[in-house]
Every structure is written in structure tokens, then in C-alpha cells.
Write a protein that holds these residues in place. Structure first.
Motif: not given
Length: 382
Positions: A249-258
Motif C-alpha cells: 500500500g506504500y510502494i508501487f510499480a510504475a510503467l513509463p508512457v512511451a
């Protein structure tokens, strides 16, 4: 000489019953004129089963012929005193009446499968209106929703806003009558209805973008040629690395938008951590070559990013007045993220003042051609 265009009309009300809430809205909404051709409505699950009847009553009471909206986790709107407010955790209805000419928009509904072609149904209008702004409401139970969004945006060359409903199935959406089970909403002519829109993230990056060098489906085995978990621990720091349970609930994954020129990214949940194999599972499919970074979610970061977003949209507005607006926020924001249950509308009002506004807390938010999480998307009619 034609007069000035009519004003947007916004109202929000709570009530123990839907009749009570509507009764509090009508004194404001009955100020509608023949210029108000489109109404937007958002309401909480307590009133979900009555949504089709509520639309009929509003249409008859206001004379506004076209309606679109959905069931939401909470509503955003204008209180009796004109202040912007959020209603989360109590039964509520928010309405915005828009003074749009008929030729400036088209209602769409029934988009439930890959074969649906909105562009064919509205081909004549699109040829005249050009690429539209697509205000859409989606049913989370439809497994084809991602491809439906892709199809509609690609076929219309449009920009999508809106979000996922809090309810599923028939009657969970309104698009000139009950709809649901897919995507419905309004195509808006940007040539006739100028807007400004911006997105605020609810998370902030805590490290650089890493490259997936080994991964399958939603499991990342390696980042930058190293075990994914080793890279993850370096980014989150020693304290969290000693107790990975604290990341929930504190750390997440993030996927950069091309192709994004603003460093945009979509946030996805961490699903599992495998210390034995040094792997991480996230709520998204990945493959070698994809970029992944990690981010944290906390109230201060979200408020700071919202101030950044509001400052940017205010700069782009210049001296053009705001006529009306729509704000879609993630259901995980609002009182679930901020200590103050009305923090987001307070920030909007501090930066931009009071104006007719509606919106809702969604199960996922649309911006351009993507489905986001933990974001707030503000659209202003100018």
C-alpha cells in the motif's frame, strides 16, 4: 446580435433517499434554458438501482434532452454555497448542465466488444466535428474494455477522459437511457468546445527507470541484468528492505508512457515478492525491454503533484475564464489518501477559484488513450 452563451449549471446534494437528494438539486437545475442540451450525472451506489428513473425525472424536470453518467464511489460537485466539495461515504448525486449546441456532441452507447465501431455510427458527425474529446464511462466486468478503448481512440483520433464505474452490468451507466456492460459516454467536438485537461499522479518516483531483462506475463525476474528484487531493495532503501511487508500500500510499480514529453507513467500494484528467486510480480504484463520504475504513495507527494498540475493548467488558461469543469479522481484518493476528506477540491478552488464542476471517484481513470490508477484528471471548458 446574439447574446452571451448560457452558463454551466452545477449542483450536488446528499440525502437519505434519492428523492430527497433530487429535491435539493431541482431548485438549481430548473434554471436550465433551451441552450442546455447535455446533462452529466454521477451518483453513489446507494442510488444505483434508481439511476434510469433518476435520469427520466431530471430530463422531464429540467427540459435537458441528453444525459450521460455513471455510478461512482463518491461524487464531486458544487455545494449550496457555491463551494467545491467532495461527497465520499454518504449517498450523493452530482449534476452538471452543459450549454452545448446539438451539433457539438454525440451520445454513444453499447460499446461492448471488439466489433463495436463508434466511428461508423457517428461517421457523418465526425467528418464535420474532427477529432473529439471522448468522455467515457466503463464497466469493469467487461474483459475487452482495454481493446474497446484502443479501438475508439484510434478510430476517432480522439482524446479520452472519464473512468471506470463503481457498479457493473445493465443500468450502471446512462447514455440517453440505461446502459452498461461496456463503454458509453459523449463525443465532444473540440472545434466547438475548447478545453484544457491535465493529469495529477498520486505517487512519486523513488528511483530511475529500469529495463526488464527477464520477465514473463506479470512477473519480473531481472532488471538491468540483475535480480529484480535486489534492484527493488536498492530503490526503496534499507529500512523498507529489512521488512518488505511494509511496502504494501506504500510502494508501487510504475510503467513509463512511451512518447510522453512530461515523464508520464501508469501506476500498478505490487502483487507478490519472491525472495527465493529474487522476482517481483506486478498488476501488469511485462516483457524484456520494457521500462519499470518504483514509486511511493503518500499524501504529501499527491498534494504536491496536484499543485503542480493546477499551476500548469492555470498557466495554459491565461486570461480565458473557466465556464465549467469535470474532475475524475481515483477511489483510492480522496479521504482514502488525504487526511482532509475534501483536500482535492480545496486545492482546485485555491488555484482556480469557484466554477461549475462535476466529477466522480472512479475505479480507474482515463486520460488520452490509457487507463490510469491513483490519478486525478481535470478537464476545463473555457
Amino acid at each position: 446580435m446574439s447574446g452571451a452563451p448560457a452558463d454551466f449549471i452545477a449542483a450536488q446534494a446528499t440525502g437519505e433517499t434519492w428523492q430527497q437528494a433530487i429535491g435539493r438539486l431541482l431548485p438549481v437545475l430548473q434554471k436550465a434554458s433551451p441552450e442546455h442540451r447535455l446533462g452529466l450525472i454521477y451518483l453513489t451506489p446507494e442510488f444505483a438501482s434508481e439511476l434510469p428513473d433518476i435520469e427520466v425525472l431530471l430530463r422531464q424536470s429540467t427540459g435537458v434532452p441528453h444525459w450521460a453518467g455513471t455510478v461512482s464511489f463518491g461524487t464531486i460537485g458544487v455545494a449550496r454555497d457555491g463551494a467545491l466539495e467532495e461527497c465520499y461515504g454518504s449517498p450523493a448525486i452530482s449534476v452538471l448542465l452543459c450549454p452545448f449546441p446539438e451539433e457539438a456532441f454525440r451520445i454513444f452507447s453499447g460499446a461492448r466488444g471488439e466489433s463495436d465501431r463508434i466511428s461508423e455510427t457517428h461517421s457523418d458527425w465526425l467528418s464535420q466535428a474532427g477529432p473529439p474529446m471522448i468522455l467515457a464511462h466503463g464497466d469493469t466486468a467487461n474483459g475487452l474494455l482495454g481493446s474497446i478503448i484502443d479501438d475508439i481512440v484510434e478510430e476517432t483520433d480522439g482524446f479520452m477522459i472519464g473512468g471506470l464505474s463503481a457498479a457493473q452490468g445493465p443500468g450502471s451507466q446512462i447514455a440517453d437511457g440505461a446502459d452498461g456492460q461496456g463503454l458509453s459516454g459523449v463525443l465532444l467536438s473540440l472545434a466547438q468546445l475548447p478545453v484544457q485537461t491535465a493529469l495529477s499522479q498520486g505517487c512519486s518516483p523513488i528511483g530511475p527507470v529500469h529495463t526488464v531483462t527477464a520477465g514473463e506475463e506479470n512477473v519480473i525476474f531481472e532488471l538491468n541484468g540483475r535480480k529484480a528484487l535486489d534492484v527493488f531493495k536498492e530503490d526503496i532503501g534499507e529500512i523498507l528492505a529489512r521488512d518488505l511487508n511494509r511496502c504494501a500500500g506504500y510502494i508501487f510499480a510504475a510503467l513509463p508512457v512511451a512518447g510522453s514529453d512530461s515523464g508520464d507513467y501508469t501506476v500498478r500494484n505490487l502483487m507478490a515478492i519472491d525472495p527465493r528467486h529474487g522476482a517481483i510480480a506486478i498488476a501488469a504484463s511485462v516483457r524484456p525491454g520494457d521500462g519499470v520504475m518504483f514509486c511511493r504513495r503518500d499524501p504529501a507527494s499527491a498534494a504536491d503533484d496536484m499543485r503542480r498540475m493546477l499551476s500548469d493548467i492555470k498557466r495554459r488558461l491565461g486570461d480565458r475564464p473557466i465556464r465549467g469543469g469535470l474532475y475524475v479522481s481515483c477511489a483510492a484518493r480522496g479521504p482514502n489518501q488525504f487526511s482532509d476528506p475534501a483536500r482535492e477540491t480545496q486545492l482546485i478552488e485555491e488555484a482556480l477559484g469557484r466554477f461549475p464542476l462535476t466529477g466522480f471517484f472512479a475505479n480507474g481513470e482515463f486520460s488520452r488513450d490509457r487507463l490510469y490508477s491513483y490519478t486525478g484528471v481535470l478537464t476545463l471548458f473555457i
